[in-house]
Design a protein around this motif. Sequence first.
Motif, mmCIF file in Angstrom:
data_model
loop_
_atom_site.group_PDB
_atom_site.id
_atom_site.type_symbol
_atom_site.label_atom_id
_atom_site.label_comp_id
_atom_site.label_asym_id
_atom_site.label_seq_id
_atom_site.Cartn_x
_atom_site.Cartn_y
_atom_site.Cartn_z
ATOM 1 N N SER A 226 0.814 -1.212 0.000
ATOM 2 C CA SER A 226 0.000 0.000 0.000
ATOM 3 C C SER A 226 0.844 1.259 0.000
ATOM 4 O O SER A 226 0.334 2.336 -0.237
ATOM 5 N N PHE A 227 2.113 1.134 0.329
ATOM 6 C CA PHE A 227 2.910 2.341 0.478
ATOM 7 C C PHE A 227 4.172 2.373 -0.342
ATOM 8 O O PHE A 227 4.932 3.314 -0.265
ATOM 9 N N SER A 228 4.411 1.315 -1.128
ATOM 10 C CA SER A 228 5.663 1.297 -1.850
ATOM 11 C C SER A 228 5.521 0.509 -3.149
ATOM 12 O O SER A 228 4.913 -0.558 -3.179
ATOM 13 N N ALA A 229 6.071 1.086 -4.217
ATOM 14 C CA ALA A 229 6.083 0.373 -5.490
ATOM 15 C C ALA A 229 7.443 -0.289 -5.673
ATOM 16 O O ALA A 229 7.767 -0.756 -6.761
ATOM 17 N N ALA A 230 8.230 -0.346 -4.606
ATOM 18 C CA ALA A 230 9.590 -0.875 -4.705
ATOM 19 C C ALA A 230 9.653 -2.300 -5.262
ATOM 20 O O ALA A 230 10.525 -2.592 -6.090
ATOM 21 N N PRO A 231 8.761 -3.208 -4.864
ATOM 22 C CA PRO A 231 8.839 -4.562 -5.426
ATOM 23 C C PRO A 231 8.704 -4.576 -6.941
ATOM 24 O O PRO A 231 9.373 -5.347 -7.621
ATOM 25 N N GLU A 290 5.459 -1.032 -13.832
ATOM 26 C CA GLU A 290 5.532 0.392 -13.521
ATOM 27 C C GLU A 290 4.195 1.085 -13.770
ATOM 28 O O GLU A 290 3.728 1.862 -12.954
ATOM 29 N N TYR A 291 3.626 0.778 -14.938
ATOM 30 C CA TYR A 291 2.347 1.403 -15.255
ATOM 31 C C TYR A 291 1.255 0.896 -14.346
ATOM 32 O O TYR A 291 0.397 1.637 -13.892
ATOM 33 N N LEU A 292 1.313 -0.387 -14.073
ATOM 34 C CA LEU A 292 0.350 -0.978 -13.145
ATOM 35 C C LEU A 292 0.430 -0.253 -11.805
ATOM 36 O O LEU A 292 -0.585 0.060 -11.184
ATOM 37 N N ALA A 293 1.666 0.039 -11.394
ATOM 38 C CA ALA A 293 1.857 0.724 -10.118
ATOM 39 C C ALA A 293 1.194 2.100 -10.143
ATOM 40 O O ALA A 293 0.587 2.529 -9.176
ATOM 41 N N LYS A 294 1.327 2.776 -11.299
ATOM 42 C CA LYS A 294 0.724 4.102 -11.427
ATOM 43 C C LYS A 294 -0.793 3.998 -11.334
ATOM 44 O O LYS A 294 -1.433 4.716 -10.578
ATOM 45 N N ILE A 295 -1.360 3.085 -12.120
ATOM 46 C CA ILE A 295 -2.816 2.910 -12.120
ATOM 47 C C ILE A 295 -3.274 2.560 -10.719
ATOM 48 O O ILE A 295 -4.253 3.093 -10.205
ATOM 49 N N TYR A 296 -2.508 1.707 -10.099
ATOM 50 C CA TYR A 296 -2.830 1.233 -8.760
ATOM 51 C C TYR A 296 -2.870 2.396 -7.766
ATOM 52 O O TYR A 296 -3.790 2.548 -6.990
ATOM 53 N N MET A 297 -1.861 3.252 -7.871
ATOM 54 C CA MET A 297 -1.825 4.405 -6.980
ATOM 55 C C MET A 297 -3.008 5.332 -7.260
ATOM 56 O O MET A 297 -3.592 5.906 -6.350
ATOM 57 N N GLU A 298 -3.345 5.469 -8.545
ATOM 58 C CA GLU A 298 -4.433 6.375 -8.916
ATOM 59 C C GLU A 298 -5.780 5.855 -8.452
ATOM 60 O O GLU A 298 -6.605 6.605 -7.947
ATOM 61 N N THR A 299 -6.001 4.588 -8.634
ATOM 62 C CA THR A 299 -7.321 4.049 -8.289
ATOM 63 C C THR A 299 -7.572 4.173 -6.787
ATOM 64 O O THR A 299 -8.704 4.072 -6.358
ATOM 65 N N LYS A 300 -6.532 4.397 -6.034
ATOM 66 C CA LYS A 300 -6.718 4.609 -4.606
ATOM 67 C C LYS A 300 -7.394 5.954 -4.333
ATOM 68 O O LYS A 300 -7.958 6.155 -3.273
#
Length: 311
Positions: A226-231, A290-300
Amino acid sequence: MVNLSIVVPCYNEEEVLPETVKRLGMLLGGLAENGKISDSSKVYFVDDGSRDRTWSLIEDFAEKQAFVKGIKLSRNHGHQNALLAGLLTAPGDVLISIDADLQDDLAAIEAMLDAHGEGADVVYGVRKRRDADTFFKRATAEAYYRLLAMLSVDVVFNHADYRLMSRRVIDALSQYDEVNVFLRGIIPQLGFRTSTVYYDRGERFAGETKYRLRNMLSLAWNGVTSFSAAPLRLITGLGFLVSFASFGVTLWVAFVRIFTEAAIPGWASTVVPIYFLGGIQLLATGVIGEYLAKIYMETKRRPRFIIEKTR
Ligand code: UDP
Ligand code: MG
């Protein structure tokens, strides 16, 4: 005078509940007497879909004692969600969340209120020592806090969900409508003036832990994702590494093929694509990630900023 609400999530806590009600009642009485809180302060017990008599106990206590209030969830939603339900439902100028099992020292509440009186909007209860926990729990918890720090997730070391929050902070929190709540990560993100109160953590008063290994792992995983896209970034990094290495291997294969007699026919054309495709695939996965991470952050739909006050 502040109107205090204490929020207590309860899951199958019939064994401790009577004692918890008793001690919290005494605490509120004492604090009201000393003029630290208003005498309309309450305790909100959130029943997280217990399978035992927890809810009927809460109902009984609520009937007999004016300071007891109950919130019942439709099913077991988990500790974090139960806590959130209580925080977003309870009124009051100041809210304090605490576990039902009396492991956290109630005396810290007065210190928290004092810190709030001195201007803090968030006061974290932090364990001085963890010797009441098993070695396993202590070791995994500490490793986990380190991991979060490494991934630059802002959490307070050795702080669980024992904390004071002012109404302003609760209003800010209510703007976070993410599904996977990890309060320990969200609260430090809110900002505001914070303070810390140290206390000793005791044993559970009665009953056994409601946090099984599975819950712990799920909370831990939520905290990271929930707090990091590091993985996800790690995959991209790995992709680059393999691609780079495969380029080196290609040069080597070409060298062997052209300048030596050691090359077996068909070898180069088999080996090079294996390295190369492996690298490219990982790289592609990483970029998609990377893009998934962006979408993921946005959908929050997290708020981009929070206004502390206006004038
Ligand atoms: N809890 C809850 N829902 C759950 C699991 C736990 O509301 O699904 C509550 C539980 O009743 C307690 C608090 O969360 O008040 C912390 O649980 P516990 O004391 O069992 O965890 P531990 O202290 O062992 O980590
Ligand atoms: Mg506990």
